[in-house]
Design an enzyme around this catalytic site. Structure first.
Site, PDB file in Angstrom:
ATOM      1  N   LYS A 187     -10.244   3.643   4.437  1.00  0.00           N
ATOM      2  CA  LYS A 187      -9.191   4.073   5.357  1.00  0.00           C
ATOM      3  C   LYS A 187      -9.228   3.205   6.604  1.00  0.00           C
ATOM      4  O   LYS A 187      -9.718   3.601   7.654  1.00  0.00           O
ATOM      5  CB  LYS A 187      -9.363   5.554   5.721  1.00  0.00           C
ATOM      6  CG  LYS A 187      -8.043   6.153   6.212  1.00  0.00           C
ATOM      7  CD  LYS A 187      -7.023   6.196   5.110  1.00  0.00           C
ATOM      8  CE  LYS A 187      -5.632   6.477   5.619  1.00  0.00           C
ATOM      9  NZ  LYS A 187      -4.634   6.420   4.579  1.00  0.00           N
ATOM     10  N   SER A 381      -0.383   7.080   1.067  1.00  0.00           N
ATOM     11  CA  SER A 381      -0.907   8.149   1.909  1.00  0.00           C
ATOM     12  C   SER A 381       0.070   9.329   1.938  1.00  0.00           C
ATOM     13  O   SER A 381       0.306   9.957   0.922  1.00  0.00           O
ATOM     14  CB  SER A 381      -1.222   7.617   3.311  1.00  0.00           C
ATOM     15  OG  SER A 381      -2.358   8.269   3.837  1.00  0.00           O
TER      16      SER A 381
END
Length: 585
Positions: A187, A381
């Protein structure tokens, strides 16, 4: 003095009156111009030229006479429909692709390329010409029967690359920092605020993503150009098409005529005299003509477009909000004529809360009717979050997707405030009533609470994907950690069901609904044309100012500014966003 004031007022009033009169005259002429039906002449050639940016959907009511009047964008849905209509239109003899620097994403280009490939099955010609071929434009043009290049032009063919900007030093020098809390090995949306160099994990995922996307593109180019894939990669490695002559020798280009010579070749192929003019019809004009040809049936397939960042609010053509999306999904499931829904997602993600609100509405909708997802350039996402519950998910091979992970970024100016002499003092009633201040360093208690929320949101994300994809939480976690995948790799990892475009998703939705004949109903309705122009003059001013800033700063500095702005939006909310600002070049 009074006379001068009155004179100036009279002059100003006259100018305003003249401006209004001119505006009304312009509107009338535009309306009359749009009211005229588009005439397609016999032996016409469709000029496939992308002069404006391509969006998946520009919105609005196509029967609105002012629709498109102030819009500087082309809808992918209308482009694909126009090419499909041209395939069976006896008046269209062929297509000429003529582009330089097409403003479209790779998945959009791939969808257009597939439509043109299908058009060729009609037996009609497809030729391409350009003064210069950027790599993405050549990828589109390579589908043509023959590809031509200006003799003093050029082309790019060197493989794909991406650049990520890092901001750690500028934070330390300025004293204005971004506090970061995250979950996910990959991430790295927040990595630029934590380091000055790319991490090994981030380099790994970007490299694998680029190789996968390039593999999909190169395979299609090699097939269209009858070239060996190994030879094609060698051309890229050695810059074997860096001159026009080398481009021809490499097999990427068929010839290097001037444009008038190119047109003469087309005329000869159509049996026309060299002195005759070619009857071109622009893609924009033909899109208007194609929209009038609709099957007669009550059955509808709703295509709901979710494009842009996911932010809390109503939403519009530039960002996804829970307001318009929930209304569109409810309308689709409550309308008896709508038999199935296709959710077209083109989003890098954003607010985790809004993503979950939309996910819930998709769950309620799929309990009533089939829901199929079509992924565009990116569905990462939060963009993947809202898609994961569908009955079926389609992605293009070049779609960037996955990125199952969450993070939080909170701006902090404590050091900067100290340097310029500003001190903030807080007073509260309870132990935790003083939550967070921009003017003070982040406390450990607050950081722990945010981290707790991120872990909870991440686990919720995993469970949503697990339930929607029929995978265990451990299986999802293995391909999650915020990592992005190409459509090809996402299929292998079980994150999507099939590779295909919007038309494939629509066909699958119709099959699930067991309908053979149907019309498309596009949702949601965005303000367009005169409606938006009159309602948002300040927005037009803001757009103008944005262009001015871009010109003054330059495109690269402006991009830095936009990335910092994007990270600051919804700064204190948990984000499910694509792990980096990625522009594939």
């Amino acid at each position: 003095m009074k006379f001068l004031r009155n004179l100036l007022a009279s002059i100003l009033g006259g100018l305003i009156a003249m401006g209004i009169a001119f505006f009304m005259f312009f509107m009338l002429m535009a309306l009359l111009g749009q009211a005229e039906p588009v005439t397609v002449k016999n032996d016409s050639v469709l000029l496939f030229e992308l002069k404006d940016p391509v969006k998946d959907y520009v919105g609005g009511d196509k029967e609105d006479p002012f629709a498109g009047l102030f819009d500087e964008a082309m809808g992918l849905d209308e482009i694909l429909h126009a090419v499909e209509a041209a395939k069976s239109d006896d008046k269209i003899k062929g297509i000429v692709i003529k582009n330089v620097f097409a403003q479209a994403g790779l998945a959009q280009v791939q969808a257009m390329r597939k439509a043109l490939e299908d058009f060729k099955t009609s037996g009609k010609f497809v030729y391409a010409y350009s003064d210069y071929y950027p790599q993405k434009d050549y990828y589109l043009a390579s589908v043509a029967d023959s590809v031509y290049l200006n003799p003093v032009g050029g082309m790019d063919f060197m493989g794909l690359a991406s650049e990520v900007l890092y901001f750690k030093d500028v934070q330390e020098k300025s004293g204005l920092k971004m506090e970061v809390i995250r979950h996910g090995k990959y991430k790295s949306a927040v990595e630029p605020f934590l380091a000055n160099e790319m991490s090994a994990a981030n380099r790994e995922q970007i490299s694998e993503l680029l190789h996968s996307v390039w593999g999909a593109m190169a395979a299609e180019i090699a097939d269209s150009r009858n070239l060996d894939l190994t030879a094609l990669n060698k051309i890229a490695d050695t810059l074997g098409a860096r001159s026009t002559k080398m481009a021809v020798q490499s097999g990427l280009i068929d010839g290097i005529p001037f444009y008038d010579e190119f047109e003469t070749m087309i005329k000869e192929g159509m049996g026309k005299d060299s002195e005759e003019d070619l009857d071109y019809i622009s893609l924009a004009k033909y899109m208007q003509a194609a929209n009038t040809k609709k099957p007669s049936t009550k059955n509808r397939i709703a295509v709901i477009y979710a494009q842009g960042d996911i932010l809390f609010g109503e939403g519009n053509e530039k960002y996804i909000g829970q307001g318009l999306m929930t209304k569109a999904l409810r309308k689709a499931r409550e309308d008896e004529d709508i038999k199935a829904i296709v959710l077209r997602v083109n989003s890098p993600g954003g607010s985790a809360l809004v993503s979950d609100i939309i996910w819930r509405e998709v769950e309620l909708t799929k309990a009533e009717k089939p829901v199929v997802v079509s992924m565009g350039n990116v569905a990462a996402s939060g963009g993947y979050y809202i898609a994961t519950g569908a009955h079926k998910i389609f992605a293009e091979p070049t779609t960037i997707t996955g990125s199952i992970g969450v993070f939080g970024t909170i701006p902090n100016g404590a050091e900067l405030m100290g340097e310029i002499g500003i001190n903030a003092e807080q007073v509260g009633t309870h132990a935790n009533s003083i939550d967070y201040s921009f003017f003070e360093p982040m406390g450990e208690g607050f950081r722990n609470r945010v981290q707790e929320g991120i872990e909870e949101t991440y686990n919720t994300f995993l469970s949503r994907v697990s339930e929607g994809r029929g995978m265990t939480v451990d299986q999802v976690n293995a391909v999650a950690q915020g990592r992005v995948w190409s459509g090809v790799d996402a299929l292998e990892n079980g994150l999507v069901d099939e590779l295909g475009g919007l038309e494939d998703a629509i066909a699958a939705a119709a099959e699930l609904a067991e309908v053979d004949t149907y019309r498309i109903k596009n949702l949601p309705h965005f303000k367009t044309g005169l409606e938006r122009f009159m309602a948002d003059l300040s927005g037009a001013k803001a757009e103008f100012m944005s262009d001015m800033v871009k010109q003054e700063l330059g495109s690269e500095s402006y991009e830095v500014l936009q990335q910092l702005k994007a990270m600051s939006q919804n700064a204190q909310t948990i984000q499910a966003r694509m792990p980096f600002a990625l522009e594939i070049k």
